[in-house]
Design an enzyme around this catalytic site. Structure first.
Site, PDB file in Angstrom:
ATOM      1  N   ASN A  53      -6.255   2.088   1.179  1.00 38.77           N
ATOM      2  CA  ASN A  53      -6.146   1.250  -0.003  1.00 38.77           C
ATOM      3  C   ASN A  53      -4.802   0.529  -0.030  1.00 38.77           C
ATOM      4  O   ASN A  53      -3.836   0.947   0.592  1.00 38.77           O
ATOM      5  CB  ASN A  53      -6.303   2.111  -1.254  1.00 38.77           C
ATOM      6  CG  ASN A  53      -5.199   3.138  -1.385  1.00 38.77           C
ATOM      7  OD1 ASN A  53      -4.091   2.846  -1.820  1.00 38.77           O
ATOM      8  ND2 ASN A  53      -5.486   4.368  -0.993  1.00 38.77           N
ATOM      9  N   GLU A 238      10.141   7.220  -5.360  1.00 38.66           N
ATOM     10  CA  GLU A 238       9.478   6.553  -4.243  1.00 38.66           C
ATOM     11  C   GLU A 238       9.562   5.045  -4.306  1.00 38.66           C
ATOM     12  O   GLU A 238       9.373   4.436  -5.363  1.00 38.66           O
ATOM     13  CB  GLU A 238       8.002   6.976  -4.215  1.00 38.66           C
ATOM     14  CG  GLU A 238       7.182   6.346  -3.099  1.00 38.66           C
ATOM     15  CD  GLU A 238       5.779   6.902  -3.040  1.00 38.66           C
ATOM     16  OE1 GLU A 238       4.864   6.165  -2.626  1.00 38.66           O
ATOM     17  OE2 GLU A 238       5.570   8.077  -3.400  1.00 38.66           O
ATOM     18  N   GLU A 340      -0.967  12.608   1.163  1.00 34.40           N
ATOM     19  CA  GLU A 340      -1.288  12.148  -0.182  1.00 34.40           C
ATOM     20  C   GLU A 340      -2.761  12.402  -0.476  1.00 34.40           C
ATOM     21  O   GLU A 340      -3.579  12.569   0.433  1.00 34.40           O
ATOM     22  CB  GLU A 340      -0.987  10.652  -0.286  1.00 34.40           C
ATOM     23  CG  GLU A 340      -1.051  10.087  -1.682  1.00 34.40           C
ATOM     24  CD  GLU A 340      -0.487   8.676  -1.770  1.00 34.40           C
ATOM     25  OE1 GLU A 340      -0.002   8.308  -2.845  1.00 34.40           O
ATOM     26  OE2 GLU A 340      -0.533   7.945  -0.757  1.00 34.40           O
TER      27      GLU A 340
END
Length: 389
Positions: A53, A238, A340
């Site tokens: 994605n 992040e 993740e």
């Protein structure tokens, strides 16, 4: 042993969510089926691939450049030294012929889709899960029986209040995750801090929460956020700035001593090496998030791991972006620090094998040949339909 057909299609993964930079209302994915004349259980071996994605389907690049080169290659040039299986490294070199250095852009995504399908086919032909094949080739047979995973969510939804954000995170905890991540940078700092504090109220310790700015900030804003975030002692901060702004990342360490994470939007060995050389990252705490499905595939990822070793980085500092089974196999087979996960979004591509629970933020892998798509029913159904066309 030869490739007899290659099929590609585009699948929407649109969703009414956004991060600090993009919304996902028009997001698409390329899905590829690599059909071989090898056989298992009386059926042709098919390798499957798709892109992560955050990048759109690279159909044009696959159709116009990379798949024609693969189709034009002699069957023998695609095989390993035994002649009984495909060689991902030789295939990678063939599809990258006549590609000029630099300008990695979206072509790395197209090659990553193809590379994933090749490795899936290679492991299936070898009759073993990809993580075992990788462990045998590159790690003396050692693999991790379970992999750390964290739940990435906390997007900006229309009309989503703090209570809804807390409910979302409680849902991830109920699924077995003990570490979660949320978006920042898509709202004013004061609002983001209220969102962070709302999530922290339902967690036991602050290091259960990571935050992600998706490259939104200039240095001044990134620094303001860093000073505001520091007292929370979060899991990591992040991608505060543009992924190629190594100076920003290096200067930010002066304002933030806690762990930082970046790398998901760097798509080549060269960019990854420049990140390590110039971004001031700290191998004792920071996290590298290179995603092989976006960055020329596993062939390139292996080169990145060798580079990291030369610079004193452990593969355990790598926790790939993407939340997909390919990276999960890399984590288990190559000793990465985790993977993740996207529970409930980007389906059916996000998530792992059906029926294998997440326990205290760790998940096991299915013991089936290939990447394991066949153990994820909704995704496998989509892929099978493409292979059957």
């Amino acid at each position: 042993m030869r490739i007899v057909d290659i099929r590609e299609t585009v699948v929407p993964i649109k969703s009414d969510i956004r991060n600090a930079y993009v919304d996902f209302s028009q997001m698409t994915v390329s899905v590829l089926a690599l059909v071989t004349d090898a056989s298992r259980d009386g059926k042709p071996v098919v390798g499957y691939g798709f892109n992560s994605n955050g990048r759109y389907a690279p159909s044009g690049l696959l159709r116009d450049r990379f798949l024609p080169r693969l189709r034009a290659a002699s069957p023998e040039s695609l095989l390993d030294e035994t002649g009984d299986n495909l060689d991902p490294h030789r295939i990678w070199a063939i599809v990258m012929r006549n590609e000029k250095p630099g300008g990695h852009g979206e072509r790395s995504v197209a090659v990553g889709v193809l590379d994933m399908a090749v490795w899936d086919a290679v492991a299936k032909i070898a009759g073993m899960p990809l993580y075992r094949l990788l462990a045998n080739r590159y790690r003396g047979g050692r693999f991790e029986s379970k992999v750390f995973v964290y739940a990435a969510g906390g997007y900006y939804y229309p009309n989503k209040n703090l209570s809804a954000l807390q409910d979302e995170m409680r849902g991830y905890l109920a699924l077995g995750y003990s570490v979660v991540k949320m978006k920042i940078g898509g709202a004013p700092l004061s609002e983001d801090l209220r969102r962070i504090e709302a999530v922290l109220k339902i967690l036991k310790t602050p290091d259960q929460l990571a935050v992600d700015a998706n490259g939104r900030f200039e240095l001044d804003t990134a620094s303001v956020y860093a000073r505001a975030l520091a007292p929370y002692r979060l899991r990591w901060y992040e991608e505060p700035g543009d992924p190629l702004d190594y100076e920003l990342q290096a200067k930010l360490a002066d304002h933030y001593s806690g762990p930082m994470a970046t790398g998901e939007n760097l798509f080549s060995l060269q960019d990854a090496r420049n990140l390590i050389r110039y971004a001031g990252l700290r191998p004792d705490r920071d996290v590298l998030q290179f995603d092989c499905a976006l960055s020329y595939g596993l062939v390139e990822y292996l080169r990145i791991l060798e580079m990291l070793k030369d610079y004193g980085w452990s593969p355990a500092r790598c926790i790939p972006h993407g939340g997909h089974q390919m990276s999960l196999n890399l984590a288990a087979g190559l000793g990465l620090g985790g993977n993740e996960s996207y529970p409930g979004v980007f389906q059916p591509f996000g998530g792992f094998a059906d029926g294998i629970p997440v326990e205290n933020s760790y998940v096991r892998l299915p013991d089936i040949p290939g990447i394991g798509f066949e153990a994820k029913n909704e995704l496998h159904h989509l892929m099978q339909a493409l292979a059957a066309q």
